[in-house]
Design an enzyme around this catalytic site. Structure first.
Site, PDB file in Angstrom:
ATOM      1  CD  GLU A 252      -2.949   1.995   2.730  1.00 19.87           C
ATOM      2  OE1 GLU A 252      -2.532   0.343   3.513  1.00 19.87           O
ATOM      3  OE2 GLU A 252      -3.105   2.444   2.697  1.00 19.87           O
TER       4      GLU A 252
ATOM      5  CG  ASP B 256       7.654   8.152  14.687  1.00 24.56           C
ATOM      6  OD1 ASP B 256       8.445   9.190  14.851  1.00 24.56           O
ATOM      7  OD2 ASP B 256       6.558   8.660  14.558  1.00 24.56           O
TER       8      ASP B 256
ATOM      9  CG  ASP C 180       7.692  13.645  16.551  1.00 22.37           C
ATOM     10  OD1 ASP C 180       7.325  13.105  16.236  1.00 22.37           O
ATOM     11  OD2 ASP C 180       8.160  14.834  17.420  1.00 22.37           O
TER      12      ASP C 180
END
Lengths: 414, 513
Positions: free
Chosen positions: A32, A97, A99
Site C-alpha cells: 500500500e 518512530d 519524535d
C-alpha cells in the site's frame, strides 16, 4: 515539487529497498502507498505493478508527501472489488518512530516544532540505544534509519523475520523496549525494576549496561547537565528533587540549592553524588544510586511512539520524501554517525534544484534509464548511495535464499 | 503411536506401565492440542449437550477472570465445574482391576472433550470478539489442566507434540555474552542459581509474552527460556495454534455445506456466551428527562464526572487541546452520557477556541468526532471505554492526559488533584491512597465517589449502591456519572416532596437539616 519527482527522486534504489529483488514481487505489487495531495486530500490503498507505474503516478499526482504501508493479501488498489474486511495486512517492515515532541518536557533549547543541533543529541542517544538493542538482542541486520524531515527519526527493519511479525509480537517488542511510561502527571516515568523503594532490584540485563558512562551515562553529563542544563531552572530542580526517593535527602538538597539560586545542573548532580558517597555502603545509598540510574534513563532512554510500531497497517512517511513544512528531504542516517548529523544541514528541495541548475546538464545517452534521475550531480548523492547499499544487501539475501532453496530441492530430487 | 514411557523416576513407581497395555485409541493423552477434528458420527443431541457442558466450564472461567479471582480460586472453581460437566481422567487413575472398562470411560471422556471443543470452535469463530474470548477461556482451561496433570503423563504429552525449541548446551552457556546475560537476568529476577537451570532456546517470536515482560534473556533473536518457564512455551503454542485454527474455521464456515439442524444450535451457543458477562455499558436506565447541550458539560463535569474525565475536561479547558487518545476517551464518554453528535461538535469547537482555525477543525477533528459516533468510515458504534479498557490499553505517553488518574498519576500528583478537584482533605485520602498502592484502582475511585457524594447520604462502604447484598464498585466511568446524577435527582425529588424541610442552597452544596 514536480521537478523533484521528475529529476531527483531515487526510484530504483527505493524500489529495490521495498522489493528485496530486481523483478517485482508481492512485496511491491501488494504494497500500500498513500498520497497526500495539495489541499490535504488523502488517497489510501494505492498499489503498483511496476516501479515505472509508480513513478508515472507520482509525477502525475505530485503529492506533497507519501507514505508506505503494509503488504496485503491482495492488491490494495482492488480493495473496492473485494469483500469488506477481506483485505488484510500480511507483512510489514518493523518500524519505529521517535519524535522530538515527546521530549518537550525536558529539552530546554527549543520546543514544539523547533529542532536544532543541540536537541538532536536526544535523538542521537536514542538511536544508539535502539540500534544496538535491535541488532544484538533481536538479531536484526537490515536497519534503515531515516530523518523524518523535521524533528524526528524513523527506523525501518526489513529482515524477513521482522516483516513477518504479527501485531501481537510487535506489541511485545515495543513492551520490551519501552521504558518511559506514565502520563504527563506521572513524575517518575521509569519503573522497570522488580519491587520498589528499598526492595527495588537491579535493572533488567537489556537496560543495565546503558547507564554506564560509555553509554547513556556519558550522554547524561554532556547533554543533560552541561548542554541542556535541565536542572538549572526552578522547575527542573523540583523535578529532580521529586525523583529522589529519600525525603530527608531531597529536603537537605533543597535547602542547599535555594541558598545558591544560580547553582548549575552539573554542580547539583555532583552534590547528590557527594551525599550518596557520604552514606557509604548502606541500603539507603543503594536505593539512591538506583534512583540516579533511573534519572539517567528518564532523561535519555528512547521515547518511542508505540502506536506506530504495534500495528502492521500503520502508514509511515517514505524515505526521500520532502517534508512539506521544512522542504528538507527525508534522508537516511548512518546510526554510527548519528551524533554528527545536523538536521539543519540536510539538503532541501530548493537547494537541490539550485545545484542542478548550476551544474552542467550532460547529454542524454541513447536508451538511458528514464528513472535514473540527476541526483548524482547534487548533494543528495551520498544519501542515495546509502540506500543503494542497503537495498543491495537485501537483494543479496533474497538471492542467497533462492539458491539455497534450489539446492535443497535438487538434493531431494534424488 | 505414542508410548507413555516411564522415565527413571524418583517418585512413586509408575503403575501398570509395561505389563498391562492400555488401548486408548485416538486419545493417548489427557491433554490435547486438538489437532484432529472428530472423525466419527455424532448425534445432534450429543452435539448440543457436549457443547453446552463445555460452555458451562468456560463461562465459569470467564466470569472468574473478570471478577479477579486469585489463581488458586480459579483453579479450584474450574476443576469443580469440570468434574461436574466435563470430567477428564488421567491414564493411570486408581482401580486398575477393570482395565478395559476404564479405558472405555477414558475414551468416552476424551471423545466428549474433543467433540465439544470442535463444536464450540464452530460457534465462536464468527467474530473477532468471540474468537478472542474463546481463545482466552480455552487457554486458561488448558493451563489449569496442564498444571493438574500427572508429571509423567505430561512429559509423554510434551514428547508427542513437535515444538520449535532446542536445548542450550554447556558450550554455548560459556559464551561471554550469554553467560553475562543469563547472570544479569537472574539478578534482575532475583532468583538464586538461575544460571544453573536447563535452558531451551527458541526464536523470541514464540514467547512474546515473556519477552514483553522481560522475563527471559534475549540474544540475537533467540529467547533463552529456563525449564521452569517451559510451560509458557507450551501455552503460547496452544494459543497460537488455536487462534490460527479459528481463523481458518471462520474462513471455511460460509462454504460449509450446512445442515439446517446445526446453524440454530451454533447461533444459540454463541449468544449464550455473549450474554454471560456484559462487557459494555448499556447506557443509563434513565435519561434524566433532559438533553445535554454543550454548555451544560462544564457544570456536569464538576458535579458528576469521575476523576479520569474531570482530568481530561480540566486539561482541555487549560490547554485548549487534548491528544488523540484523550479526545477519544472523552468523546466516547460524552456520547454515552447522552451528548448528541451536533452538541459534541459544538463542544469541541468551542473548547479549541481561537487557537485553531475553522478549516483545521473541520478537516482534522470533526471527522474523528463523527467517526466516534459511527457516522464515518466503517460506521461502527464504538462503546464508551470501560475502566478495564482505560486501565489496560493504550497506556498514556509522557505528554498525554488520558488513562486512569489513580493508576497513571504519581501518588503526590494524585493527592494534589484529589484535594484540588474534589476538595477531599488529606486526612481522608489515606484509604484512597492505600487502595492505589494495592493496585485496586476501582476501589480508590469508589471511595472517592463515596466521599464526594456524602452530601447525598452516601456512606462509606455503600459504593454506587447495593444490589442483592453486593456493593457495586466503579467499573465504568459512565456508570459513575449516571449514579451521581441519579443521586442528585433523588435528592431534588425528596426536596420537592417535603417542602417543609428547610433547604439552604450554598453554591453546589445542598445542606439538609
Amino acid at each position: 515539487m514536480l521537478q523533484f519527482y521528475k529529476r531527483l527522486f531515487p526510484y530504483r534504489p527505493f524500489f529495490h529497498w521495498l522489493n528485496h529483488d530486481h523483478t517485482p514481487s508481492r512485496l511491491f505489487t501488494h504494497r500500500e502507498f498513500a498520497f497526500t495531495l495539495a489541499g490535504d486530500v488523502y488517497l489510501r490503498y494505492n498499489s503498483f505493478g511496476t516501479v515505472e507505474d509508480f513513478a508515472r503516478e507520482l509525477r502525475r499526482l505530485n503529492p506533497s508527501r507519501f507514505e508506505v504501508g503494509a503488504i496485503y493479501n491482495a492488491r490494495p488498489k482492488d480493495k473496492r472489488t473485494l469483500r469488506a474486511g477481506a483485505l488484510q495486512p500480511q507483512l510489514r517492515e518493523l518500524v519505529f518512530d521517535i519524535d522530538m515532541t515527546d521530549y518537550d518536557s525536558i529539552r530546554t533549547c527549543c520546543s514544539g516544532k523547533g529542532i536544532c543541533k543541540r536537541c538532536w543529541s536526544f535523538i542521537a542517544a536514542a538511536v544508539t540505544v535502539l540500534d544496538s538493542a535491535l541488532r544484538n538482542q533481536f538479531g536484526y541486520r537490515h536497519l534503515l534509519w531515516v530523518y523524518s524531515g523535521r524533528r524526528g527519526i524513523h527506523c525501518w527493519i526489513s529482515d524477513q523475520t521482522a516483516l513477518a511479525l504479527t501485531d501481537e509480537q510487535r506489541k511485545a517488542i515495543v513492551g520490551y523496549l519501552e521504558v518511559i511510561k506514565g502520563g504527563a502527571e506521572m513524575v517518575k516515568k521509569v519503573n522497570v525494576r522488580l519491587g520498589t523503594g528499598f526492595g527495588a532490584g537491579p535493572l533488567p540485563p537489556s537496560i543495565k549496561p546503558l547507564v554506564q558512562p560509555q553509554e547513556l551515562g556519558g550522554y547524561f553529563t554532556e547533554v543533560i547537565l552541561e548542554d541542556q542544563k535541565c536542572f538549572d531552572s526552578d522547575e527542573g530542580t523540583e523535578t529532580l528533587l521529586a525523583l529522589i526517593p529519600d525525603k530527608n535527602m531531597s529536603a537537605k538538597l533543597r535547602k542547599l540549592w535555594s541558598a545558591d539560586p544560580g547553582r548549575s545542573s552539573i554542580k547539583k548532580f555532583a552534590d547528590l553524588n557527594v551525599e550518596i558517597k557520604n552514606l557509604g555502603d548502606t541500603q539507603q545509598a543503594k536505593m539512591l544510586r538506583a534512583a540516579q540510574e533511573d534519572i539517567i534513563l528518564q532523561y535519555l532512554y528512547p521515547r518511542i511512539d508505540a502506536e506506530v510500531s504495534k500495528h502492521r497497517n500503520h502508514l509511515l512517511k517514505a524515505p526521500f520524501c520532502v517534508h512539506p513544512a521544512t522542504g528538507r528531504v527525508c534522508v537516511p542516517i548512518d546510526p554510527e554517525k548519528a551524533d554528527e548529523f545536523d538536521p539543519e544541514k540536510v539538503p532541501t528541495v530548493g537547494g537541490l534544484l539550485y545545484e542542478l541548475n548550476l551544474s552542467e546538464q550532460p547529454k542524454a545517452e541513447e536508451g538511458a534509464d528514464p528513472l535514473r534521475g540527476d541526483w548524482e550531480r547534487t548533494s543528495l548523492k551520498p544519501y542515495v548511495e546509502m540506500l543503494q547499499r542497503h537495498a543491495q544487501e537485501l537483494a543479496r539475501e533474497t538471492r542467497d535464499e533462492r539458491q539455497r532453496k534450489i539446492k535443497t530441492e535438487a538434493s531431494t530430487d534424488w | 503411536m505414542f508410548n507413555v514411557r516411564a522415565r527413571p523416576s524418583f517418585g512413586k513407581p509408575i503403575a501398570n506401565s509395561g505389563d498391562v497395555k492400555q488401548d486408548l485409541g485416538r486419545y493417548p493423552h489427557r491433554l490435547s492440542f486438538y489437532d484432529t477434528p472428530p472423525q466419527d458420527d455424532v448425534t445432534v443431541e450429543d452435539f448440543e449437550t457436549f457443547a453446552i457442558d463445555r460452555l458451562r466450564v468456560l463461562a465459569e472461567i470467564e466470569s472468574s477472570l473478570i471478577r479477579n479471582r486469585t489463581q488458586e480460586e480459579l483453579r479450584l472453581v474450574t476443576l469443580a465445574q469440570s468434574k461436574k460437566y466435563l470430567p477428564l481422567g488421567a491414564n493411570s487413575a486408581s482401580g486398575m482391576d477393570k482395565n478395559a472398562e476404564r479405558s472405555k470411560d477414558r475414551i468416552a471422556e476424551r471423545r466428549k472433550d474433543n467433540i465439544s471443543h470442535f463444536v464450540l470452535r464452530l460457534a465462536f469463530c464468527r467474530s473477532e470478539e468471540l474468537r478472542r474470548r474463546f481463545v482466552k477461556a480455552e487457554t486458561t482451561l488448558f493451563k489449569i489442566r496442564y498444571a493438574d496433570d500427572d508429571t509423567v503423563e505430561r512429559q509423554g504429552f510434551l514428547d508427542s507434540i513437535k515444538l520449535n525449541w532446542e536445548k542450550v548446551d554447556e558450550e554455548e552457556k560459556k559464551d561471554a555474552n550469554i553467560k553475562a546475560g543469563l547472570q544479569a537476568q537472574g539478578d534482575y529476577l532475583r532468583k538464586a542459581d538461575y544460571v544453573g537451570d536447563t535452558f531451551y532456546k527458541t526464536p523470541w517470536t514464540q514467547v512474546p509474552e515473556l519477552v514483553e515482560r522481560r522475563k527471559v534473556f534475549l540474544w540475537q533473536g533467540w529467547a533463552y527460556v529456563p525449564s521452569r518457564e517451559q510451560s509458557t512455551l507450551v501455552f503460547q503454542e496452544f494459543q497460537t495454534r488455536l487462534e490460527h485454527a479459528l481463523e481458518m474455521t471462520a474462513k471455511a464456515l460460509p462454504r460449509l455445506d450446512e445442515d439446517d439442524r446445526l446453524i440454530p444450535v451454533l447461533e444459540h451457543l454463541s449468544r449464550g456466551f455473549m450474554a454471560g458477562v456484559p462487557s459494555e455499558y448499556a447506557g443509563p436506565e434513565d435519561d434524566f428527562g433532559e438533553t445535554i447541550s454543550a454548555d451544560m458539560i462544564d457544570d456536569l463535569s464538576s458535579k458528576h464526572f469521575p476523576l479520569c474525565m474531570r482530568n481530561l475536561h480540566d486539561r482541555l479547558r487549560k490547554d485548549r487541546h487534548l491528544k488523540h487518545f484523550g479526545r477519544l476517551q472523552y468523546t466516547l464518554f460524552l456520547k454515552a452520557l447522552g451528548v448528541s453528535v451536533e452538541e459534541a461538535v459544538v463542544f469541541w469547537r468551542k473548547a479549541y477556541g481561537g487557537s485553531m482555525t475553522d478549516d483545521k477543525f473541520n478537516k482534522e477533528y470533526k471527522y474523528n468526532i463523527r467517526h466516534s459516533y459511527g457516522l464515518e468510515g466503517k460506521r461502527a458504534n464504538y462503546p464508551a471505554k470501560s475502566c478495564q479498557t482505560i486501565l489496560t490499553s493504550n497506556q498514556p505517553g509522557p505528554t498525554e492526559s488520558h488513562g486512569c488518574p489513580y493508576r497513571h498519576f504519581s501518588p503526590e500528583n494524585l493527592q494534589l488533584t484529589l484535594s484540588a478537584t474534589y476538595g477531599i482533605p488529606a486526612s481522608e485520602q489515606m484509604e484512597i491512597m492505600a487502595a492505589v498502592k494495592g493496585q485496586h484502582y476501582h476501589i480508590a475511585c469508589t471511595r472517592a465517589f463515596e466521599l464526594t457524594h456524602a452530601k447525598y447520604g452516601v456512606k462509606k462502604g455503600e459504593g454506587l449502591g447495593t444490589a442483592n447484598g453486593a456493593t457495586e464498585t466503579v467499573s465504568h466511568p459512565n456508570r459513575y456519572a449516571a449514579r451521581s446524577r441519579e443521586l442528585e435527582k433523588e435528592m431534588a425529588d425528596r426536596v420537592k416532596a417535603k417542602p417543609a424541610v428547610e433547604v439552604k442552597l450554598d453554591g453546589e452544596d445542598v445542606v439538609m437539616e
